[in-house]
Design a protein around this motif. Structure first.
Motif, mmCIF file in Angstrom:
data_model
loop_
_atom_site.group_PDB
_atom_site.id
_atom_site.type_symbol
_atom_site.label_atom_id
_atom_site.label_comp_id
_atom_site.label_asym_id
_atom_site.label_seq_id
_atom_site.Cartn_x
_atom_site.Cartn_y
_atom_site.Cartn_z
ATOM 1 N N TYR A 136 61.757 41.626 -29.754
ATOM 2 C CA TYR A 136 61.090 41.223 -30.986
ATOM 3 C C TYR A 136 62.066 41.032 -32.134
ATOM 4 O O TYR A 136 62.862 41.913 -32.439
ATOM 5 C CB TYR A 136 60.047 42.269 -31.387
ATOM 6 C CG TYR A 136 58.851 42.229 -30.501
ATOM 7 C CD1 TYR A 136 57.793 41.388 -30.776
ATOM 8 C CD2 TYR A 136 58.786 43.018 -29.365
ATOM 9 C CE1 TYR A 136 56.699 41.334 -29.960
ATOM 10 C CE2 TYR A 136 57.690 42.973 -28.535
ATOM 11 C CZ TYR A 136 56.646 42.127 -28.836
ATOM 12 O OH TYR A 136 55.568 42.053 -28.018
ATOM 13 N N LEU A 137 62.032 39.864 -32.754
ATOM 14 C CA LEU A 137 62.766 39.548 -33.976
ATOM 15 C C LEU A 137 64.272 39.710 -33.840
ATOM 16 O O LEU A 137 64.955 40.046 -34.799
ATOM 17 C CB LEU A 137 62.259 40.428 -35.141
ATOM 18 C CG LEU A 137 60.804 40.246 -35.537
ATOM 19 C CD1 LEU A 137 60.436 41.254 -36.598
ATOM 20 C CD2 LEU A 137 60.561 38.847 -36.048
ATOM 21 N N ASP A 138 64.795 39.472 -32.655
ATOM 22 C CA ASP A 138 66.239 39.576 -32.477
ATOM 23 C C ASP A 138 66.901 38.248 -32.787
ATOM 24 O O ASP A 138 66.381 37.196 -32.438
ATOM 25 C CB ASP A 138 66.566 39.959 -31.038
ATOM 26 C CG ASP A 138 66.281 41.417 -30.796
ATOM 27 O OD1 ASP A 138 65.986 42.118 -31.779
ATOM 28 O OD2 ASP A 138 66.352 41.847 -29.644
ATOM 29 N N VAL A 139 68.041 38.326 -33.411
ATOM 30 C CA VAL A 139 68.769 37.113 -33.722
ATOM 31 C C VAL A 139 69.977 36.988 -32.797
ATOM 32 O O VAL A 139 70.157 35.990 -32.117
ATOM 33 C CB VAL A 139 69.219 37.102 -35.196
ATOM 34 C CG1 VAL A 139 69.951 35.817 -35.499
ATOM 35 C CG2 VAL A 139 68.015 37.250 -36.103
ATOM 36 N N ARG B 93 60.887 34.622 -32.083
ATOM 37 C CA ARG B 93 61.390 35.890 -31.570
ATOM 38 C C ARG B 93 60.311 36.967 -31.476
ATOM 39 O O ARG B 93 60.535 38.110 -31.824
ATOM 40 C CB ARG B 93 62.537 36.414 -32.430
ATOM 41 C CG ARG B 93 63.753 35.536 -32.387
ATOM 42 C CD ARG B 93 64.609 35.890 -31.197
ATOM 43 N NE ARG B 93 65.837 35.142 -31.216
ATOM 44 C CZ ARG B 93 66.119 34.161 -30.342
ATOM 45 N NH1 ARG B 93 65.252 33.847 -29.412
ATOM 46 N NH2 ARG B 93 67.264 33.542 -30.397
ATOM 47 N N PHE B 94 59.126 36.556 -31.034
ATOM 48 C CA PHE B 94 58.125 37.561 -30.696
ATOM 49 C C PHE B 94 58.049 37.581 -29.179
ATOM 50 O O PHE B 94 57.534 36.641 -28.571
ATOM 51 C CB PHE B 94 56.763 37.234 -31.302
ATOM 52 C CG PHE B 94 56.718 37.453 -32.779
ATOM 53 C CD1 PHE B 94 56.519 38.729 -33.287
ATOM 54 C CD2 PHE B 94 56.892 36.414 -33.664
ATOM 55 C CE1 PHE B 94 56.495 38.938 -34.648
ATOM 56 C CE2 PHE B 94 56.876 36.620 -35.031
ATOM 57 C CZ PHE B 94 56.671 37.885 -35.518
ATOM 58 N N ALA B 95 58.579 38.630 -28.584
ATOM 59 C CA ALA B 95 58.730 38.659 -27.130
ATOM 60 C C ALA B 95 57.423 39.066 -26.468
ATOM 61 O O ALA B 95 57.332 40.093 -25.810
ATOM 62 C CB ALA B 95 59.853 39.614 -26.747
ATOM 63 N N LEU C 179 61.285 40.086 -42.111
ATOM 64 C CA LEU C 179 59.835 39.910 -42.214
ATOM 65 C C LEU C 179 59.410 39.721 -43.652
ATOM 66 O O LEU C 179 58.634 38.819 -43.969
ATOM 67 C CB LEU C 179 59.123 41.117 -41.615
ATOM 68 C CG LEU C 179 58.887 41.068 -40.120
ATOM 69 C CD1 LEU C 179 58.121 42.294 -39.689
ATOM 70 C CD2 LEU C 179 58.090 39.825 -39.757
#
Lengths: 721, 467
Positions: free
Chosen positions: B402-405, A116-118, B444
């Motif tokens: 970024y970092l979405d679930v 999930r690093f876009a 994180l």
């Protein structure tokens, strides 16, 4: 490194207190971490100065294919027939590239997206080379550890992290095969040396996979497949044959060869091409050796064995020669390619293949660029060789051979400095590490009188005995201190030099040019992208652009238009046709251009800005390459008394050829510099010879704001009636 | 080819107008317009029409609906219609905006399209009121010649009617047309017609029945560039850590007369007043104040030619495309900037949060053919709803950043044919628990913790088979 002296602070702290070994480990790991980070961030100058972008020429092709791979998946990529290049021939991409780099980048991209690093694929591509450079430092550490000791490994990691010879091809944005290939190269070598040292199948298997990765990434794998047999041969000759070597080489060669055949571009070359025959020969030699060894073991009579040996060797050599000869004659085994010849004989390309000689990075290396890229390593290299010879082992023989051969190749071609860099760094690291170690041992023994003996490796005992021996000499301690300071001074000079070189010389993307303005401000010439973007937006989607091959990859990647020739110089005739069109008169050129369906012609011209690597300065190569295939083009026609000029004294053919016309069209009206006549070419410092240029079949379609790129449209033919 | 088509069009218009005269079955005869004044501003590529109507209720029943009529060719290019009434006398005037809605009438002659203005107070029998109507047309100037060279200036046609198309009887009407310069090649005369400088006056015409139509054609010079954004995607991403990230993707085209033949840089540079006068050299974007980290790039990288000027009330970003845009030339680019969240995100009374942001395109004087506004809400937000002052198409999407679930909810709003008038505010309401803000940092930290635990475990566990 002595026992830990400590003050009793508290019991709690005491329980956390580290043993010497742990301390050493901690220091080592933190140094490695720092070096890892350093190797990465020193390569980011170009991102900070300019932007996160792909540099130069070839990386644009790699970027374009990577983009294709992310969008269409691996099978489409593998079967991709590219209509946008080499019109009308096209190019089978899957079968004509080394996919290692693209697959690596896409893999990183996928992993990052999975976590999930876009990130955008461009950022991944830009940072691939620095990332692999960081990994190379780790490999260098382990390699150094394998051939010498941990100290040498650490020094090697630091040296290679900032060595300009390597940075030149691995700054952020330089998304080229070499970026990952040097890592793969060193890794393969490391695994192979490890395999030779241990005789373990696992390590040789690993080195076969390392070799596979290298083959998938860069054509330089030929170096591995020739160096390793050479090394084996040297070991055989010097009587260092062992079972370990047998296992390591055979496993690595057989598996590596089979794996390498999976890369379509390489295919059956391992059994069919002259460049790979050495490895096969050594493979069979190895079997003969093993067989003889076995026979010797079985036969007790030495005389009988001598006779047997003679017969076997004669037979083996005869069979080998006949097989090779038959293979060559029947055409099954292809002869050496021109590129390979030009490596062995530096003058070969100049006489026979102008297209190889025309590339600046294929020129023989000047001394200054050795100094520029290696700095003190150039002096440490012989010292390191000395240390290696003093403590000869299978591993040091390997690094010596790697160093010497790659140094030779580095002298032949500028770009091969890159291949020599890891070897130079490793050997220099041995020199630094051994010297510093000897000096510190000397200092410490003086202080304490007795060595505590915690220093590891076999060198310590030797060094300590030497130290004891030298104890009688006066000023010994001071001398050692002075020498240590000298070493420190040299190394810090090296560090500053590397940083300076990286920041000044190797961190410009070459697509965007920067200059200092009149008031000291930075002026950006972004003409390339201006032109490519114009092509992309304002020409028909199926327009064919003719330009010199240097710009082919950039036009397809940034302009998204079909090109006639590009940097994959696989078809010399096609390039020569373009060279011929550029060096003919306009009415002759138009015939060639019509036959190639050309819609636009793109030339690069530096006369307004003083940009010297433009098409007029490259023009003689077009004439030479064109003339190499089409004898109507003769180089002397463009020269006056062997001199290349563009002013009034230029040859008439020069003044009226297509390239001249396209570059200087309406330039005669332009005032470029104060106090100079109009039409003053700043790149060459002369007033041009032909100011009244009329174009009949072409018209100016676009010229960038600083005139660096000029695009012309081919007019449709006039109506007959 | 051009001429016959135009002749046919004019013929069509004439027939149309004739038909209008024939079928006068208009619905509301009880209203009439006692005085109408129309001012058409042709100075830019957005045609602005100011219409002042004095409406009188001549019937017996009170009415609160007044119809505006447009020919079908114009209604496609109609970007916006606004109506207002000035109330009070002298200094104490207040402006009241009225509702305007498109209306379908069953017996509309020749596919005439209508808009209904709803009055705040019904107009009683015998009363009269004065309405101010503003409407804008896009893509209504047709370049002629359609292709010009670099040194030529741009000439355009404008078509309209000398008489105002209306379902009502108009007692007296005048139309003023204002061209950008005095260079007017030709214009249709419908007497009485006057021309003074840049202005043409049609009228006054007395007592024209409903659905009167009289086509006019004006051919004049308009050298202003026609920046048309064919597609604009604005993405507004809300981060509750204090930032609002806006990304705008433009597909820009010069909608004027197409460029023909050569582009000569030497002429363009040395004689800028004669060469490429209608070319688009730069654009001005008006951004909110306190904007930061502005970037301007396209598919192939950063574009270095831009300037940002900021003051306390607004920020202005001047951007130059990579190359000057001539007629028909295209450029695609991307503008991105960050904004402080507290300027745009508020808490409503019912404990919900709402984003208050401008809808339209920040570029000045630009027509946007299709605009998509995407509001990316933070992960974990619920019940999104958007309030937009004009009708838009809406749907929801999910975006992973970024970092979405579970992904972020995206409110997507689409609208066609926009002009700068549409730069009004819209709101997106949603509920969000601040706990969700901690999700990503916690993730994180957990990941790093696990990594270190794994390292420790690796160093302490001996996995080898041999002893």
């Amino acid at each position: 490194m002595a026992t830990v002296t400590n003050t009793p602070v508290s019991d709690l702290l005491k329980s956390f207190k580290l043993k010497t070994k742990q301390q050493e480990l901690l220091i080592r790991v933190s140094i490695l971490c720092l070096v890892y980070i350093l190797a990465f961030i020193i390569r980011l100058f170009s991102v900070l100065r300019y932007e996160s972008m792909i540099h130069e020429f070839d990386p644009y092709f790699n970027y374009r294919t990577t983009l294709y791979l992310t969008q269409n998946g691996f099978y489409d990529f593998w079967n991709w027939f590219d209509y946008e290049s080499w019109y009308p021939l096209g190019r089978i991409i899957g079968g004509t590239l080394y996919p290692g780099l693209m697959v690596t980048a896409v893999l990183i991209y996928r992993i990052l997206h999975f976590l999930r690093f876009a990130v955008h694929i461009r950022e991944v591509c830009v940072l691939t080379a620095p990332f692999f450079a960081s990994n190379t430092t780790l490999v260098a550490y382990f390699f150094g550890k394998e051939i010498w000791d941990t100290g040498a490994g650490l020094v090697a990691a630091i040296l290679i992290a900032i060595c300009p010879g390597y940075i030149s091809r691995s700054v952020a944005g330089s998304y080229d095969n070499e970026g990952v290939a040097i890592f793969a190269l060193l890794f393969t070598f490391y695994l192979f040396v490890k395999a030779v040292n241990t005789g373990s199948l696992a390590w040789s298997l690993a080195s076969a996979f390392g070799y596979f990765y290298m083959v998938s990434a860069w054509g330089g794998y030929v170096f591995i497949i020739n160096l390793i047999p050479l090394y084996v041969l040297v070991l055989l000759i010097t009587g260092r044959y062992s079972m370990r070597l047998y296992i390591a080489y055979n496993c690595m060669y057989v598996l590596g060869m089979l794996l390498a055949m999976q890369i379509r571009f390489v295919g059956f070359q391992h059994v069919q091409s002259g460049e790979h025959m050495a490895a096969m020969g050594v493979f069979f030699l190895m079997q003969v050796f093993y067989f003889l060894d076995w026979v010797k073991h079985m036969l007790s009579d030495t005389k009988l064995f001598q006779a047997f040996l003679r017969i076997t060797v004669t037979c083996a050599v005869a069979v080998g020669t006949i097989a090779l000869g038959l293979g060559m004659l029947s055409g099954y085994i292809s002869p050496w390619t021109g590129r390979f010849y030009s490596l062995l004989d530096p003058t070969y390309a100049k006489d026979h293949i102008p297209i190889i000689a025309s590339v600046s990075e294929h020129q023989p290396t000047a001394w200054s660029s050795f100094m520029f890229d290696y700095h003190i390593l150039l002096f440490l290299f012989p010292a390191g060789l000395y240390f290696c010879f003093k403590r000869l082992s299978d591993a040091t023989i390997f690094i010596v051979m790697y160093g010497l051969t790659s140094m030779y190749f580095a002298g032949v071609m500028v770009r091969l400095i890159l291949v020599a860099t890891p070897a130079v760094c490793l050997i220099s690291a041995i020199a630094v590490s051994a010297t510093v170690k000897n000096l510190t041992v000397l200092l410490r023994s003086k202080n304490k009188g007795v060595l505590t003996g915690s220093t590891k490796g076999s060198s310590s005992s030797k060094a300590s005995s030497k130290a004891l021996l030298d104890q009688s000499q006066p000023f010994q301690k001071n001398g050692a201190i002075a020498l240590l300071f000298g070493a420190f001074y040299l190394l810090s000079k090296y560090a500053t030099h590397c940083t300076w070189v990286t920041s000044e010389a190797y961190s410009s993307p070459s697509i965007v040019l920067a200059a200092r303005g009149a008031h000291g401000n930075r002026v950006i010439f972004d003409d390339y992208r201006e032109a490519y973007f114009w092509l992309r937006q304002n020409t028909p989607a199926d327009a064919k652009v003719m330009s010199w091959w240097d710009y082919g990859y950039q036009i397809t990647a940034m302009g998204n238009r079909t090109v006639i020739v590009d940097n994959n110089t696989w078809n010399n005739t096609h390039i020569a046709t373009v060279g011929r069109a550029m060096s003919s008169y306009e009415d002759e050129a138009i015939e060639i251009m019509r036959s190639l369906d050309v819609d636009y012609v793109l030339v690069v011209f530096g006369g307004v800005t003083g940009y010297s690597s433009d098409d007029i300065n490259k023009f003689l190569w077009m004439v030479r390459i064109g003339g190499g295939v089409f004898p109507v083009i003769k180089e002397p026609d463009y020269l006056v008394n062997g001199e290349y000029r563009v002013d009034k004294g230029a040859a008439p053919k020069m003044l009226n050829c297509l390239m001249y016309k396209l570059c200087y069209y309406r330039f005669g009206e332009m005032l470029t510099e104060y106090g100079k006549p109009p039409g003053y070419d700043r790149a060459r410092g002369v007033e041009i010879g032909n100011k009244d240029i009329k174009l009949e079949h072409l018209e100016e379609a676009f010229t960038t704001s600083n005139w660096i790129v000029r695009i012309y449209k081919v007019k449709p033919p006039n109506n007959r009636w | 080819m051009e001429a016959p088509i135009r002749a046919r069009e004019i013929l069509g218009f004439t027939l149309l107008s004739l038909l209008f005269f024939v079928c006068r079955s208009s619905p509301s005869h009880n209203l009439l317009i006692s005085n109408a004044e129309r001012r058409i501003d042709l100075s830019s590529h957005i045609v602005k029409v100011y219409l002042t109507l004095k409406v009188e209720n001549a019937g017996s029943t009170p009415t609160s609906e007044i119809l505006l009529a447009f020919p079908p060719t114009q209604v496609d290019h109609l970007a916006t219609v606004e109506a207002l009434v000035t109330k009070g006398k002298r200094k104490k005037t207040t402006i009241v905006h009225l509702d305007v809605k498109p209306t379908e009438l069953p017996d509309a002659p020749n596919e005439t399209k209508y808009f209904t203005i709803y009055l705040a107070n019904p107009l009683n029998s015998g009363e009269s009121t004065t309405l101010e109507v503003l409407y804008l047309f896009t893509h209504s100037l047709e370049p002629f010649p359609a292709e010009i060279g670099q040194s030529e200036s741009q000439l355009v046609f404008y078509r309209d009617s000398a008489l105002i198309l209306s379902p009502y009887h108009i007692k007296q009407q005048t139309t003023f047309l204002k061209a950008p310069s005095t260079k007017v090649e030709s214009f249709t005369r419908v007497e009485p017609t006057n021309r003074a400088g840049t202005e043409m006056k049609y009228g006054p015409y007395e007592d024209r029945p409903s659905y009167s139509f009289s086509p006019i054609l004006i051919h004049f010079e308009n050298n202003s560039p026609f920046p048309v954004v064919e597609e604009l995607v604005r993405e507004v991403e809300i981060s509750h850590w204090g930032n609002l990230q806006v990304t705008e993707q433009y597909t820009l085209v010069h909608g004027g007369a197409r460029h023909k033949g050569v582009f000569s840089r030497v002429d363009y540079q040395s004689r800028p007043s004669l060469n490429g006068v209608s070319s688009l050299r730069y654009l001005l974007a008006r951004l909110p104040p306190r904007v930061h980290s502005v970037y301007y790039r396209d598919e192939i990288g950063n574009i270095s030619s831009s300037h940002l000027r900021t003051d306390s009330r607004k920020s202005e970003l001047e951007i130059e495309p990579r190359y000057p845009l001539f007629g028909g030339w295209k450029a695609t680019f991307l503008i991105g900037y960050g904004l402080p969240l507290q300027d745009f995100l508020f808490e409503s009374s019912d404990d919900r949060r709402y984003l208050n942001f401008t809808f339209g395109c920040p570029l000045l004087d630009t027509v946007v053919d299709k605009l998509t506004v995407k509001v990316v809400l933070p992960e974990g937000s619920k019940d999104p709803s958007a309030v937009v002052p004009f009708p838009v198409e809406q749907h929801f999407e999910t975006k992973y950043s970024y970092l979405d679930v579970v992904g972020r909810t995206v409110v997507v709003m689409e609208k066609k044919n926009l002009v700068p008038v549409h730069n009004s505010h819209f709101q997106v309401y949603y509920t969000f628990k601040p706990m969700f803000m901690l999700a990503e940092p916690l993730m994180l930290t957990t990941a790093f913790f696990l990594f270190f635990v794994a390292c420790v475990a690796y160093l302490h566990i001996d996995l080898s088979i041999r002893k």
